[in-house]
Design an enzyme around this catalytic site. Sequence first.
Site, PDB file in Angstrom:
ATOM      1  N   GLU A   9     -24.020  78.626  71.527  1.00 24.72           N
ATOM      2  CA  GLU A   9     -25.276  78.711  72.281  1.00 24.72           C
ATOM      3  C   GLU A   9     -25.031  79.243  73.687  1.00 24.72           C
ATOM      4  O   GLU A   9     -24.113  78.786  74.394  1.00 24.72           O
ATOM      5  CB  GLU A   9     -25.952  77.324  72.344  1.00 24.72           C
ATOM      6  N   SER A  49     -34.291  69.842  69.014  1.00 24.23           N
ATOM      7  CA  SER A  49     -35.314  70.522  69.816  1.00 24.23           C
ATOM      8  C   SER A  49     -36.695  69.958  69.483  1.00 24.23           C
ATOM      9  O   SER A  49     -37.635  70.144  70.256  1.00 24.23           O
ATOM     10  CB  SER A  49     -35.297  72.026  69.533  1.00 24.23           C
TER      11      SER A  49
HETATM   12  O1  KIV Z   1     -32.057  71.652  68.476  1.00 24.48           O
HETATM   13  C1  KIV Z   1     -32.052  72.817  68.026  1.00 24.48           C
HETATM   14  O2  KIV Z   1     -33.075  73.335  67.586  1.00 24.48           O
HETATM   15  C2  KIV Z   1     -30.761  73.508  68.032  1.00 24.48           C
HETATM   16  C3  KIV Z   1     -30.695  74.949  67.664  1.00 24.48           C
HETATM   17  C4  KIV Z   1     -31.626  75.867  68.308  1.00 24.48           C
HETATM   18  C5  KIV Z   1     -29.308  75.453  67.619  1.00 24.48           C
HETATM   19  O3  KIV Z   1     -29.781  72.899  68.292  1.00 24.48           O
END
Ligand code: KIV
Length: 266
Positions: A184, A47
Amino acid sequence: MIKKVTVKTIQKYKDNNEKFSVLTAYDYSTAKYIDEAGIDIILIGDSLAMVALGYETTHSVGVEEMAIFTKAVAKGAQRAMVVTDMPFLSYHTDISSAVKNCGEMVKFGANGLKIEGYSDYIISVIKRLVESGIPVMGHLGFTPQFLNTLGGYRIQGKTQEAAEEILKQAKELEKAGVFSIVLEMVPQDSAKYITENLSVPTISCGAGKYCDAQVLVSDDVFGKFSEFKPKFARKYGDMKALIYSCAKQFNDDVKSGKFPSNEEIF
Ligand code: KIV
């Protein structure tokens, strides 16, 4: 001495029916503070492509970038287990490059890795990583790296049949040796059913309260990222306003001559 959270601690939480917490971090000082706050696992999530690097999707981030953020977070985390999300195409082409890329993150301080999705190939990658001494966290349900084949940000596991399919995949991941599985955007009832039928802990990312743990993106929790807020995220602060206000006051003080004061000079 601070006792580090390990795969054993995480399994004990599940066995004792105790919840644990997972939060993302991408830099040294944030990792340090959330570690001190008692977060059990710090995830260097891909992310960061959106929240730290300004990309549109997670697809644009690579192994080299994840390595830099891993080094910074690992230095800040004393107690929490540090898990790095393996980026798009870093483990998909062949097993030896998957092991090499994943091994790099461990060399930079990760205590484990997260791998998205399910297939016979992914199972063989997980097995090889675990055999190499690398703890693996699985990720099922909505898997952002598969955004284009899933047809967008869609809830997964809505029907009993779809929940059974996720459970089947989760059991295969469990057999391959994962120490936990992120679910998720899965409806709460489906996630409950999956969680109750697994020995390893599940980590909810928008999958409700019956999972063994909860994960959120720290920028959502701190109120720092404002372009998009997922329905399942909770904002505990307003860091965007705080940053704006501090920067504005500094700007005003510089331009009006109020900074620096006599106490701030040599
Ligand atoms: O990329 C991310 O931050 C994630 C989590 C929120 C599970 O995969």
